[in-house]
Design an enzyme around this catalytic site. Structure first.
Site, mmCIF file in Angstrom:
data_model
loop_
_atom_site.group_PDB
_atom_site.id
_atom_site.type_symbol
_atom_site.label_atom_id
_atom_site.label_comp_id
_atom_site.label_asym_id
_atom_site.label_seq_id
_atom_site.Cartn_x
_atom_site.Cartn_y
_atom_site.Cartn_z
ATOM 1 N N ASP A 146 -33.764 -59.966 -65.966
ATOM 2 C CA ASP A 146 -34.006 -59.209 -64.751
ATOM 3 C C ASP A 146 -32.769 -58.339 -64.545
ATOM 4 O OD1 ASP A 146 -34.984 -58.090 -62.486
ATOM 5 O OD2 ASP A 146 -35.508 -59.960 -61.491
HETATM 6 C C1 BGC Z 1 -36.699 -56.970 -59.934
HETATM 7 C C2 BGC Z 1 -37.638 -56.902 -61.110
HETATM 8 C C3 BGC Z 1 -37.759 -55.460 -61.552
HETATM 9 C C4 BGC Z 1 -36.380 -54.922 -61.888
HETATM 10 C C5 BGC Z 1 -36.379 -53.490 -62.350
HETATM 11 C C6 BGC Z 1 -35.377 -56.282 -60.199
HETATM 12 O O1 BGC Z 1 -34.605 -56.198 -59.056
HETATM 13 O O2 BGC Z 1 -36.476 -58.321 -59.578
HETATM 14 O O3 BGC Z 1 -38.883 -57.435 -60.779
HETATM 15 O O4 BGC Z 1 -38.649 -55.368 -62.625
HETATM 16 O O5 BGC Z 1 -35.569 -55.006 -60.736
HETATM 17 O O6 BGC Z 1 -36.680 -52.637 -61.325
#
Ligand code: BGC
Length: 759
Positions: free
Chosen positions: A254
């Site tokens: 993530d």
């Molecule tokens: C989120 C993810 C997301 C990623 C990219 C993160 O803060 O938890 O679900 O895919 O950002 O935007």
């Protein structure tokens, strides 16, 4: 004459083996040609959403996109801000809670195909979704991006989505693996739970995504487990995902989820993203070189701290994902904002809407009636905001506009009723709406009530929105009841007009203290681009509602196990002197999942509580009956007849629940019984202690479409797995011999067909 091509199972497996070996040959040939620096470059980001390939060898870059409800607008190379392209609008599909509420695998396939085509058209390699974290608490700000509280429902529903996206040559990245069940302290929560809860509740949907959906990538979550961040977690990524499940794809972090090089090297992280949000301003020459899996890793290899085995494994996995997408995309070009995609969004939305109650058959609303619409969510765009799932849509049909189109503009009037969130911008993407309002809260209610007295029907459209602490990433809700004084507005409307329909927009249940004063209540979710059309389809009766709840609608927050036990949001860990204990440089919140496996309906069933609406509940404009239950002696085959007994075509969800009867071999009678067995087992390590088990668990469902008067036979097949519990002592699934009930019906609390079996 048509020629029918048949292919034997043998020939098919030979073909698959060939494809597999072509893939592995390409991967190892590329790997053998790469320099150490090229390998290191491939396992971390080069921009906010991309990682480099190897130009010299023709290996393409990896481009990721959020996910999971539409293809996110392009952002600047190093920032979250919009790049202001003019050709990156998309279709917003309904939120995943809505998809799950359809209880229809075909809808999941349609969703996957449609969003996959959009991702393909935009040349993305990886779609960051779908999400299958379990709805452990209704305060989780991100529940709308997931598929509800039940591991079986989420696991079944996620598979077609994955398969159809990947058919388009776009890898799904199933998220957030795992135990990311709250947004409050999401980076610092250390989830503490039994292996039984882990395997029975929190892992199954991910396991199906891997073993049945064959997802090509998976996203490590932000939180911790066993004192390690999950993006580099020895047990979850190493032992379970890549070991027990044999996952051969890429683990993507993530964004900003990686915290240390050593663990990232050794514990399963393959591709690091988002470690710095402002890549150009920090860093020696290029901030991406400072990533945990960039220069620090390169230098450690050069210094002899690590050999190349871990690196080669990571690069192999990234290359495999690239090969898979490269091959599959040859067959498709994708498409964007097509008529078919809007039609899919509308159909899925209408099919996921849940009719919670309809006293006196207030719904559907007949043509020609004067309809007053009240509430901010009738006029507010919901596709912008709420975190990474925010979208830039080509169009969004607002509920008020959808209702005007269907019932005639002259018949539909509007009152605001309350002011919630007047914001309309996310990372520079603007709704362009001005929702400012100068009237006082009292005046807004008074104006709505006066208008309600002159209307035939009042349709209230409220609930949550995408503001912080509503349905939004990075925040949990702070209250279970509706915000912005909405309860007072609804009470006043109920007193003014007896034909009141409350439409609640949210990805979570909310408190409804007025439920018995309101005849009709509709759960409408975040419905995306076609929101107004989907809602009008259902309120008008053009579509007969057939959505069912993917979670328990608790009457009050203390009906949820986690909250009843005070097991949320955990406790900050401090040392003997009272100083914060830190892991990876940050504080830690220990959160013990004290309710164990008793999440959602498993808890209210155990406690014999009456939720406002049970898991699986959903009404229709017609009526159905279940009859003729037949269960084979071993419980392997179950069938029944489902009949539409009303005068409208409609669809019902036949739900099958298995219950292990306490004290009859399949489940312990009580805690004392467990203790007695445990004492005996102490002398015999092979002995299995049969625990207490949930009253019932969902093990099958089928959506059935029926014309008035029509009947269909529904058949389910059950296997040992459906009768099993996870025996943590022996790390094994066990289906104990004993008595079970097989129950079939329309919700977890409406089960007219029940039969006991011994197996
Ligand atoms: C989120 C993810 C997301 C990623 C990219 C993160 O803060 O938890 O679900 O895919 O950002 O935007």
């Amino acid at each position: 004459m048509k020629k029918i091509l048949t292919i034997s199972a043998f020939a098919l497996s030979a073909l698959m083996a060939n494809a597999q070996s072509a893939q592995e040959q390409w991967v190892s040939s590329m790997l053998s040609k790469m320099t150490l620096e090229e390998k290191i470059a491939m396992i971390h980001a080069q921009s906010k959403f991309s990682s480099p390939g190897v130009k010299r060898l023709g290996i393409p870059e990896v481009w990721c996109t959020d996910g999971p409800h539409g293809i996110r607008a392009e952002v600047l190379w190093d920032e979250w801000e919009t790049a202001n392209w003019t050709n990156d609008h998309c279709v917003a599909f309904p939120a995943l809670t809505c998809l799950s509420a359809t209880w229809n695998l075909d809808m999941s396939a349609l969703y996957g195909k449609s969003i996959g085509e959009e991702a393909r058209y935009r040349n993305k390699t990886v779609l960051l979704g779908p999400g299958v974290n379990i709805a452990r608490t209704p305060l989780n700000g991100r529940s709308f991006e997931y598929m509800g509280e039940d591991p079986y429902l989420s696991g079944e529903m996620v598979v077609p989505y994955i398969q159809k996206v990947q058919d388009q040559g776009v890898a799904t990245c199933v998220k957030h693996f795992c135990l990311n069940n709250n947004e409050l302290h999401r980076h610092t929560t250390n989830a503490i739970l039994s292996d039984r809860a882990l395997y029975e509740i929190y892992l199954p949907a991910f396991e199906k995504a891997v073993k049945q959906g064959h997802t090509w990538s998976i996203m490590g979550s932000y939180n911790l487990y066993q004192d390690q961040h999950v993006c580099h977690n020895e047990r979850l990524l190493g032992t379970i995902l890549k070991g027990e499940w044999g996952f051969d794809g890429t683990v993507i972090s993530d964004w900003g989820g990686v915290h240390n090089t050593d663990q990232a090297v050794r514990y399963g992280m393959d591709l690091e993203f988002g470690s710095w949000t402002n890549g150009l301003a920090t860093g020696k020459k290029n901030a991406y070189d400072m990533y945990f899996l960039a220069d620090p890793y390169l230098e450690a290899i050069q210094a002899g701290t690590y050999g190349e085995a871990e690196l080669n494994d990571k690069v192999t996995r990234v290359l495999r994902m690239i090969y898979r997408t490269k091959e599959a995309r040859k067959a498709t070009d994708g498409s964007m904002c097509s008529e078919a995609h809007y039609a899919a969004a509308r159909q899925i939305g209408a099919e996921g809407i849940v009719l919670l109650q309809n006293k006196g058959n207030v719904l559907p609303i007949p043509a020609g009636k004067k309809v007053l619409v009240v509430g901010e969510n009738a006029i507010k765009m919901m596709t912008v905001g709420g975190g990474s799932s925010s979208l830039k849509v080509e169009h969004e049909i607002l509920p008020l506009d959808g209702l005007k189109e269907r019932f005639g503009a002259a018949n539909v009037s509007y009152q605001r009723g309350y002011v919630g969130d007047v914001g309309g911008e996310y990372n520079g993407v603007k709704t362009g709406q001005d929702l400012h309002e100068s009237r006082s809260a009292e005046q807004l209610i008074a104006d709505a009530v006066a208008a309600a007295k002159n209307a035939d029907y009042v349709v209230y459209i409220g609930g949550l929105n995408k503001a912080d602490h509503q349905d939004a990433e990075d925040f949990d809700r702070e209250q279970y009841d509706l915000p912005y004084n909405q309860n007072a507005v609804i009470e006043a409307l109920a007193a003014a007009n007896s034909n009141l329909v409350v439409c609640n927009l949210s990805g979570n249940p909310v408190e409804m203290p007025w439920a018995d004063k309101v005849p009709a209540i509709v759960q409408m979710w975040m419905l995306g681009s076609e929101a107004g059309h989907s809602l009008a389809d259902v309120l008008s009766g053009d579509v007969n509602p057939s959505g069912h709840l993917p979670f328990t609608w608790f009457a009050s927050l203390d009906q949820c196990g986690a909250h009843a036990l005070g097991a949320y949001p955990g406790t900050k860990r401090v040392d003997a002197e009272g100083n914060d204990v830190k892991i990876d440089g940050a504080e830690v919140w220990d959160l013990s999942y004290d309710e164990d496996i008793y999440v959602g309906y498993r808890w209210v069933d155990k406690k014999s509580q009456t939720p406002l609406y049970p898991f699986g509940h959903g009404e229709s404009y017609t009526t159905f009956s279940f009859s003729d239950l037949t269960v084979s002696a071993d419980g392997a085959t179950v069938s029944c007849t489902l009949t539409n007994t009303g005068d409208r075509a409609g669809a019902e969800v036949a739900q099958l629940y298995v219950g292990a009867v306490p004290g009859k071999g399949a489940a312990a009678k009580n805690a004392k019984d467990v203790a007695k067995q445990a004492k005996a087992a102490a002398k015999n390590p092979a002995a299995v202690v049969v625990p207490e088990r949930p009253v019932r668990e969902l093990k099958g469902f089928r959506k059935v479409y029926l014309q008035p008067g029509e009947s269909k036979t529904v058949t389910f097949t059950l296997t040992d797995a459906d009768f099993s519990f996870f025996d943590a002592d022996h790390h094994n699934w066990v289906a104990p011999s004993g008595e079970y009930t097989i129950a079939v019906g329309a919700s977890s609390r409406d089960l007219p067909l029940v039969q006991s079996i011994k197996r």
